[in-house]
Design an enzyme around this catalytic site. Structure first.
Site, PDB file in Angstrom:
ATOM      1  N   SER A  74       0.856  -1.198   0.000  1.00 56.02           N
ATOM      2  CA  SER A  74       0.000   0.000   0.000  1.00 56.02           C
ATOM      3  C   SER A  74       0.883   1.237   0.000  1.00 56.02           C
ATOM      4  O   SER A  74       2.044   1.174   0.441  1.00 56.02           O
ATOM      5  CB  SER A  74      -0.860  -0.004   1.266  1.00 56.02           C
ATOM      6  OG  SER A  74      -1.492   1.240   1.449  1.00 56.02           O
ATOM      7  N   TYR A 113      -1.153  -1.128  10.579  1.00 55.21           N
ATOM      8  CA  TYR A 113      -1.398  -1.324   9.143  1.00 55.21           C
ATOM      9  C   TYR A 113      -0.197  -0.817   8.333  1.00 55.21           C
ATOM     10  O   TYR A 113       0.300  -1.507   7.445  1.00 55.21           O
ATOM     11  CB  TYR A 113      -2.688  -0.601   8.724  1.00 55.21           C
ATOM     12  CG  TYR A 113      -3.070  -0.820   7.275  1.00 55.21           C
ATOM     13  CD1 TYR A 113      -3.642  -2.022   6.863  1.00 55.21           C
ATOM     14  CD2 TYR A 113      -2.869   0.179   6.310  1.00 55.21           C
ATOM     15  CE1 TYR A 113      -3.986  -2.226   5.529  1.00 55.21           C
ATOM     16  CE2 TYR A 113      -3.215  -0.020   4.981  1.00 55.21           C
ATOM     17  CZ  TYR A 113      -3.773  -1.227   4.600  1.00 55.21           C
ATOM     18  OH  TYR A 113      -4.107  -1.422   3.268  1.00 55.21           O
TER      19      TYR A 113
HETATM   20  N1  NAP Z   1      -8.925  -0.548  -0.521  1.00 53.97           N
HETATM   21  C1  NAP Z   1      -7.844   0.215  -0.495  1.00 53.97           C
HETATM   22  O1  NAP Z   1      -7.916   1.455  -0.535  1.00 53.97           O
HETATM   23  C2  NAP Z   1      -6.470  -0.416  -0.444  1.00 53.97           C
HETATM   24  C3  NAP Z   1      -5.372   0.402  -0.640  1.00 53.97           C
HETATM   25  C4  NAP Z   1      -4.101  -0.155  -0.589  1.00 53.97           C
HETATM   26  C5  NAP Z   1      -3.949  -1.497  -0.359  1.00 53.97           C
HETATM   27  N2  NAP Z   1      -5.045  -2.287  -0.161  1.00 53.97           N
HETATM   28  C6  NAP Z   1      -4.832  -3.710   0.086  1.00 53.97           C
HETATM   29  O2  NAP Z   1      -5.518  -4.454  -0.893  1.00 53.97           O
HETATM   30  C7  NAP Z   1      -5.815  -5.748  -0.370  1.00 53.97           C
HETATM   31  C8  NAP Z   1      -7.282  -6.057  -0.635  1.00 53.97           C
HETATM   32  O3  NAP Z   1      -8.064  -5.183   0.151  1.00 53.97           O
HETATM   33  P1  NAP Z   1      -9.509  -4.655  -0.285  1.00 53.97           P
HETATM   34  O4  NAP Z   1      -9.470  -3.201  -0.294  1.00 53.97           O
HETATM   35  O5  NAP Z   1      -9.966  -5.397  -1.484  1.00 53.97           O
HETATM   36  O6  NAP Z   1     -10.352  -5.060   0.996  1.00 53.97           O
HETATM   37  P2  NAP Z   1     -11.543  -6.099   1.210  1.00 53.97           P
HETATM   38  O7  NAP Z   1     -12.608  -5.896   0.201  1.00 53.97           O
HETATM   39  O8  NAP Z   1     -11.872  -6.013   2.656  1.00 53.97           O
HETATM   40  O9  NAP Z   1     -10.852  -7.490   0.880  1.00 53.97           O
HETATM   41  C9  NAP Z   1      -9.973  -8.118   1.756  1.00 53.97           C
HETATM   42  C10 NAP Z   1      -9.884  -9.570   1.345  1.00 53.97           C
HETATM   43  O10 NAP Z   1      -8.964 -10.226   2.228  1.00 53.97           O
HETATM   44  C11 NAP Z   1      -9.589 -11.394   2.723  1.00 53.97           C
HETATM   45  N3  NAP Z   1      -9.114 -11.692   4.067  1.00 53.97           N
HETATM   46  C12 NAP Z   1      -9.086 -10.878   5.146  1.00 53.97           C
HETATM   47  N4  NAP Z   1      -8.605 -11.540   6.201  1.00 53.97           N
HETATM   48  C13 NAP Z   1      -8.300 -12.792   5.787  1.00 53.97           C
HETATM   49  C14 NAP Z   1      -7.761 -13.928   6.405  1.00 53.97           C
HETATM   50  N5  NAP Z   1      -7.430 -13.933   7.705  1.00 53.97           N
HETATM   51  N6  NAP Z   1      -7.587 -15.062   5.669  1.00 53.97           N
HETATM   52  C15 NAP Z   1      -7.922 -15.079   4.364  1.00 53.97           C
HETATM   53  N7  NAP Z   1      -8.443 -14.037   3.702  1.00 53.97           N
HETATM   54  C16 NAP Z   1      -8.624 -12.899   4.419  1.00 53.97           C
HETATM   55  C17 NAP Z   1     -11.072 -11.070   2.718  1.00 53.97           C
HETATM   56  O11 NAP Z   1     -11.818 -12.254   2.579  1.00 53.97           O
HETATM   57  P3  NAP Z   1     -12.685 -12.964   3.726  1.00 53.97           P
HETATM   58  O12 NAP Z   1     -13.379 -11.903   4.511  1.00 53.97           O
HETATM   59  O13 NAP Z   1     -13.572 -13.868   2.947  1.00 53.97           O
HETATM   60  O14 NAP Z   1     -11.699 -13.728   4.528  1.00 53.97           O
HETATM   61  C18 NAP Z   1     -11.215 -10.275   1.438  1.00 53.97           C
HETATM   62  O15 NAP Z   1     -11.357 -11.132   0.332  1.00 53.97           O
HETATM   63  C19 NAP Z   1      -5.447  -5.699   1.102  1.00 53.97           C
HETATM   64  O16 NAP Z   1      -4.176  -6.281   1.305  1.00 53.97           O
HETATM   65  C20 NAP Z   1      -5.380  -4.218   1.400  1.00 53.97           C
HETATM   66  O17 NAP Z   1      -4.549  -3.918   2.498  1.00 53.97           O
HETATM   67  C21 NAP Z   1      -6.303  -1.778  -0.204  1.00 53.97           C
END
Ligand code: NAP
Length: 275
Positions: free
Chosen positions: A151, A164
């Site tokens: 990130s 985080y």
């Molecule tokens: N959204 C942003 O602005 C942003 C920015 C920079 C980086 N990111 C990164 O992008 C990635 C995806 O995030 P997102 O924004 O798409 O959020 P999200 O919609 O909340 O997705 C997170 C995913 O991770 C899975 N997950 C969480 N805990 C887990 C665990 N213990 N075991 C297995 N799976 C797990 C969740 O699935 P389940 O709930 O089914 O387990 C879900 O599929 C993350 O690493 C996040 O830090 C996001």
């Protein structure tokens, strides 16, 4: 000024046919699954929520891909190895995207020990538990691409989300270290550093998120960057430059600004987001 990402020797595999994506049940992971779905492509999709994973799998199959959803917690090293070891030994992955992650911060109260542990366990150990069982197979094949989802929060510690930021910095540096190491085996490693993406993770934020983008647009940017084996896929440019500058400036110039930035809400207790 941020440097343009460098490229090293490109991996041999470009048309990815066997792909692993963790955190594929929502947000960016689901968008990446759809971006890579196509006739004959095999997508191994991880997450804890099987219902949501099945929905993504159905959408991927509509595009002609084979989808293999699997409910597993990335914190569980043994179960990750039991899932991925046999698949990887049967035939190594072409592309592995370590995407699963959780976020939480200090908007409601100081971070509890439980929150800090959960964030680091999922966002750091979870990445290692994803890569460890599959790298030997890629090494033996002498091909493949790895993407670690970090990130822009990994460039500088922000008081609104200390654990985080620390976790995202850890996997950023881990990926940077792996890249030249695995290049010897013709495996590409890219560290992905997005800004704000509209997903369930950011839906809970009640502050302004500059240059926020939809998940499918972020997935397209990542798709392009991985095809070129970019070392760092950081976007959007404006926010990347801002965090790069914040990280480069001395603390006495930035501390007061950082102190007034909004924080992320506390992470809900483990499992609360599951049905
Ligand atoms: N959204 C942003 O602005 C942003 C920015 C920079 C980086 N990111 C990164 O992008 C990635 C995806 O995030 P997102 O924004 O798409 O959020 P999200 O919609 O909340 O997705 C997170 C995913 O991770 C899975 N997950 C969480 N805990 C887990 C665990 N213990 N075991 C297995 N799976 C797990 C969740 O699935 P389940 O709930 O089914 O387990 C879900 O599929 C993350 O690493 C996040 O830090 C996001």
């Amino acid at each position: 000024m941020p440097m343009k990402s460098t490229t090293v020797k490109a991996p041999r595999v470009k048309a990815y046919r066997r792909i692993l994506i963790t955190g594929a049940s929502s947000g960016l992971g689901a968008a990446l699954a759809l971006a890579y779905a196509g006739p004959g492509v095999e997508l191994f999709l991880g997450g804890r929520n099987l219902l949501r994973l099945e929905r993504v799998a159905a959408a991927v199959r509509e595009k002609g891909a084979f989808a293999f959803p699997h409910a597993v917690d990335v914190k569980d090293a043994d179960r990750m190895r039991d899932w991925l070891g046999p698949i990887s030994r049967a035939r190594p992955f072409d592309l592995v995207i370590a995407n699963a992650g959780v976020s939480g911060g200090t908007a409601d109260s100081a971070e509890s020990l439980a929150q800090i542990r959960e964030i680091l366990d999922v966002n750091v150990s979870g990445v290692i538990h994803t890569l460890h069982p599959v790298v030997d197979g890629m090494r033996a094949a002498g091909a493949g691409q790895i993407a670690i989802i970090s990130s822009l929060a990994g460039f500088r510690g922000f008081p609104g989300a200390p654990a985080y930021c620390a976790g995202k910095a850890a996997v950023k540096v881990y990926g940077e270290a792996l890249r030249p190491l695995l290049a010897r085996n013709n495996i590409g490693v890219s560290v992905v550093c997005p800004g704000y993406i509209r997903t369930p993770m950011t839906d809970v934020n009640d502050f302004r998120m500059p240059l926020m983008m939809p998940a499918d647009k972020a997935a397209r940017i990542i798709h392009r960057g991985l095809a070129r084996n970019r070392a760092r896929i950081a976007f959007p440019l404006g926010l990347y430059m801002a965090v790069w500058l914040l990280a480069a400036l001395p603390a006495w110039m930035t501390d007061r600004l950082l102190a007034v930035l909004p924080g992320k809400k506390n992470l809900p207790p483990t499992g609360e987001n599951l049905p």
